[in-house]
Design a protein around this motif. Structure first.
Motif, PDB file in Angstrom:
ATOM      1  N   GLU A  60       3.522   1.368  11.739  1.00  0.00           N
ATOM      2  CA  GLU A  60       5.257   2.089  12.239  1.00  0.00           C
ATOM      3  C   GLU A  60       5.931   2.596  11.206  1.00  0.00           C
ATOM      4  O   GLU A  60       6.081   3.410  11.815  1.00  0.00           O
ATOM      5  N   GLN A  61       6.876   1.732  10.585  1.00  0.00           N
ATOM      6  CA  GLN A  61       7.694   2.057   9.630  1.00  0.00           C
ATOM      7  C   GLN A  61       6.849   3.146   8.765  1.00  0.00           C
ATOM      8  O   GLN A  61       7.533   3.715   8.212  1.00  0.00           O
ATOM      9  N   PHE A  62       5.848   2.732   8.158  1.00  0.00           N
ATOM     10  CA  PHE A  62       5.486   3.254   7.405  1.00  0.00           C
ATOM     11  C   PHE A  62       5.476   4.420   7.464  1.00  0.00           C
ATOM     12  O   PHE A  62       5.676   5.568   7.111  1.00  0.00           O
ATOM     13  N   GLU A  63       4.634   5.032   8.463  1.00  0.00           N
ATOM     14  CA  GLU A  63       4.460   5.892   9.028  1.00  0.00           C
ATOM     15  C   GLU A  63       6.366   6.909   9.268  1.00  0.00           C
ATOM     16  O   GLU A  63       5.835   8.287   8.411  1.00  0.00           O
ATOM     17  N   VAL A  87       9.087  -5.361   2.005  1.00  0.00           N
ATOM     18  CA  VAL A  87       9.137  -7.041   2.065  1.00  0.00           C
ATOM     19  C   VAL A  87       8.476  -7.861   2.322  1.00  0.00           C
ATOM     20  O   VAL A  87       8.857  -9.284   2.257  1.00  0.00           O
ATOM     21  N   ASP A  88       6.846  -8.336   2.852  1.00  0.00           N
ATOM     22  CA  ASP A  88       5.957  -8.986   2.782  1.00  0.00           C
ATOM     23  C   ASP A  88       4.753  -8.079   2.600  1.00  0.00           C
ATOM     24  O   ASP A  88       3.706  -7.326   2.979  1.00  0.00           O
ATOM     25  N   VAL A  89       4.512  -8.606   1.478  1.00  0.00           N
ATOM     26  CA  VAL A  89       3.264  -7.334   0.449  1.00  0.00           C
ATOM     27  C   VAL A  89       1.793  -7.890   1.168  1.00  0.00           C
ATOM     28  O   VAL A  89       1.116  -7.561   1.238  1.00  0.00           O
ATOM     29  N   ALA A  90       1.678  -9.077   1.582  1.00  0.00           N
ATOM     30  CA  ALA A  90       0.500  -9.368   1.987  1.00  0.00           C
ATOM     31  C   ALA A  90       0.278  -8.411   3.378  1.00  0.00           C
ATOM     32  O   ALA A  90      -0.527  -8.392   4.182  1.00  0.00           O
ATOM     33  N   ASP A  91       1.700  -8.449   4.172  1.00  0.00           N
ATOM     34  CA  ASP A  91       1.284  -7.949   5.629  1.00  0.00           C
ATOM     35  C   ASP A  91       1.224  -6.283   5.225  1.00  0.00           C
ATOM     36  O   ASP A  91      -0.167  -5.373   5.545  1.00  0.00           O
ATOM     37  N   TYR A  92       1.351  -6.408   4.128  1.00  0.00           N
ATOM     38  CA  TYR A  92       1.098  -4.364   3.317  1.00  0.00           C
ATOM     39  C   TYR A  92      -0.193  -4.338   3.789  1.00  0.00           C
ATOM     40  O   TYR A  92      -1.418  -3.743   3.655  1.00  0.00           O
ATOM     41  N   ARG A  93      -1.137  -5.147   2.766  1.00  0.00           N
ATOM     42  CA  ARG A  93      -2.146  -5.596   2.191  1.00  0.00           C
ATOM     43  C   ARG A  93      -3.143  -5.519   3.482  1.00  0.00           C
ATOM     44  O   ARG A  93      -4.132  -5.105   3.052  1.00  0.00           O
ATOM     45  N   GLU A  94      -2.591  -6.654   4.201  1.00  0.00           N
ATOM     46  CA  GLU A  94      -3.584  -6.702   5.592  1.00  0.00           C
ATOM     47  C   GLU A  94      -3.633  -5.256   6.151  1.00  0.00           C
ATOM     48  O   GLU A  94      -4.537  -5.223   7.259  1.00  0.00           O
ATOM     49  N   HIS A  95      -2.272  -4.739   6.017  1.00  0.00           N
ATOM     50  CA  HIS A  95      -2.457  -2.941   7.016  1.00  0.00           C
ATOM     51  C   HIS A  95      -2.954  -1.785   5.931  1.00  0.00           C
ATOM     52  O   HIS A  95      -2.784  -0.665   6.640  1.00  0.00           O
ATOM     53  N   ALA A  96      -3.773  -1.644   5.136  1.00  0.00           N
ATOM     54  CA  ALA A  96      -3.821  -1.279   3.841  1.00  0.00           C
ATOM     55  C   ALA A  96      -4.708  -0.680   4.485  1.00  0.00           C
ATOM     56  O   ALA A  96      -4.297   1.445   4.163  1.00  0.00           O
ATOM     57  N   GLY A  97      -5.737  -0.254   5.695  1.00  0.00           N
ATOM     58  CA  GLY A  97      -6.936   0.641   5.771  1.00  0.00           C
ATOM     59  C   GLY A  97      -5.639   1.562   6.317  1.00  0.00           C
ATOM     60  O   GLY A  97      -5.973   2.523   6.440  1.00  0.00           O
ATOM     61  N   GLU A  98      -5.115   0.628   7.631  1.00  0.00           N
ATOM     62  CA  GLU A  98      -4.144   1.748   8.741  1.00  0.00           C
ATOM     63  C   GLU A  98      -2.928   2.630   7.892  1.00  0.00           C
ATOM     64  O   GLU A  98      -2.804   3.510   8.329  1.00  0.00           O
ATOM     65  N   LEU A  99      -2.585   2.159   7.124  1.00  0.00           N
ATOM     66  CA  LEU A  99      -1.608   2.238   6.299  1.00  0.00           C
ATOM     67  C   LEU A  99      -2.214   4.148   5.149  1.00  0.00           C
ATOM     68  O   LEU A  99      -1.660   5.054   5.575  1.00  0.00           O
ATOM     69  N   GLY A 100      -3.648   3.486   4.939  1.00  0.00           N
ATOM     70  CA  GLY A 100      -4.735   5.394   4.284  1.00  0.00           C
ATOM     71  C   GLY A 100      -4.444   5.589   4.932  1.00  0.00           C
ATOM     72  O   GLY A 100      -4.519   7.070   5.028  1.00  0.00           O
ATOM     73  N   ARG A 101      -5.160   5.318   6.411  1.00  0.00           N
ATOM     74  CA  ARG A 101      -5.485   6.362   7.666  1.00  0.00           C
ATOM     75  C   ARG A 101      -3.996   7.358   8.254  1.00  0.00           C
ATOM     76  O   ARG A 101      -3.985   8.236   7.810  1.00  0.00           O
ATOM     77  N   ILE A 102      -2.678   6.959   7.823  1.00  0.00           N
ATOM     78  CA  ILE A 102      -1.898   7.464   8.313  1.00  0.00           C
ATOM     79  C   ILE A 102      -0.908   8.439   6.998  1.00  0.00           C
ATOM     80  O   ILE A 102      -1.220   9.186   7.383  1.00  0.00           O
ATOM     81  N   ARG A 117      -3.549   9.948   4.642  1.00  0.00           N
ATOM     82  CA  ARG A 117      -4.263  11.055   4.865  1.00  0.00           C
ATOM     83  C   ARG A 117      -3.234  11.905   5.791  1.00  0.00           C
ATOM     84  O   ARG A 117      -3.701  12.809   5.841  1.00  0.00           O
ATOM     85  N   ARG A 118      -3.475  11.345   6.324  1.00  0.00           N
ATOM     86  CA  ARG A 118      -3.292  11.990   7.868  1.00  0.00           C
ATOM     87  C   ARG A 118      -2.033  13.006   7.989  1.00  0.00           C
ATOM     88  O   ARG A 118      -1.666  14.289   8.228  1.00  0.00           O
ATOM     89  N   LEU A 119      -0.967  12.394   7.142  1.00  0.00           N
ATOM     90  CA  LEU A 119       0.030  13.095   6.907  1.00  0.00           C
ATOM     91  C   LEU A 119       0.338  13.237   5.259  1.00  0.00           C
ATOM     92  O   LEU A 119       0.661  15.034   5.510  1.00  0.00           O
ATOM     93  N   ALA A 120      -0.399  13.208   4.225  1.00  0.00           N
ATOM     94  CA  ALA A 120      -0.424  13.814   3.705  1.00  0.00           C
ATOM     95  C   ALA A 120      -1.369  14.020   2.708  1.00  0.00           C
ATOM     96  O   ALA A 120      -0.994  15.036   1.909  1.00  0.00           O
ATOM     97  N   GLY A 121      -2.810  14.445   3.063  1.00  0.00           N
ATOM     98  CA  GLY A 121      -3.787  14.633   2.700  1.00  0.00           C
ATOM     99  C   GLY A 121      -4.242  13.402   1.598  1.00  0.00           C
ATOM    100  O   GLY A 121      -4.156  12.644   1.593  1.00  0.00           O
TER     101      GLY A 121
END
Length: 132
Positions: free
Chosen positions: A50-53, A81-96, A98-102
């Motif tokens: 949510e914060q990444f978006e 602040v939590d790289v492990a959390d970032y890695r855990e959500h990498a797939g979802e962050l990638g979809r966000i 692509r939706r916003l930035a292509g």
């Protein structure tokens, strides 16, 4: 102005980023760090996705105000602040992303940090773009 994304075959596959980006001609836009702040200055979103978006949307809003588009991004750095959390959500962050930035990915890095200016912020994005 042109950006060329370079991903040598000798390096690991570039998934969600480019290994190098060259720019010729144009105007540089340096983008300040953006967190998940809303228009009133309050951090919104409880989860990292949510914060990444919101942070990415804020970065793209600043870029658009300077006359740029997501395809003009040459470099983005994510401070988490939590790289492990970032890695855990990498797939979802990638979809966000692509939706916003292509699918034109800048050179990117994720850097682990102890904390950010806004203590509720889980991540911050900054970068620069090259405009025609």
């Amino acid at each position: 102005m042109s950006l060329e994304r370079i991903n040598p075959e000798e390096l690991s596959p570039a998934t969600g980023f480019s290994h190098a980006v060259t720019a010729t001609g144009g105007r540089l836009v340096f983008l300040a760090g953006q967190t998940a702040l809303d228009g009133s200055g309050k951090v919104v979103g409880e989860t990292l996705p949510e914060q990444f978006e919101r942070a990415l949307a804020n970065l793209l809003t600043a870029l658009a105000a300077a006359g740029g588009t997501p395809a003009d991004l040459a470099r983005v750095t994510v401070y988490a602040v939590d790289v492990a959390d970032y890695r855990e959500h990498a797939g979802e962050l990638g979809r966000i992303w692509r939706r916003l930035a292509g699918r034109e990915y800048p050179a990117m890095a994720v850097v682990g940090v102890v904390r950010l200016w806004d203590t509720q912020a889980l991540l911050e994005l900054d970068g620069f773009a090259v405009l025609p």
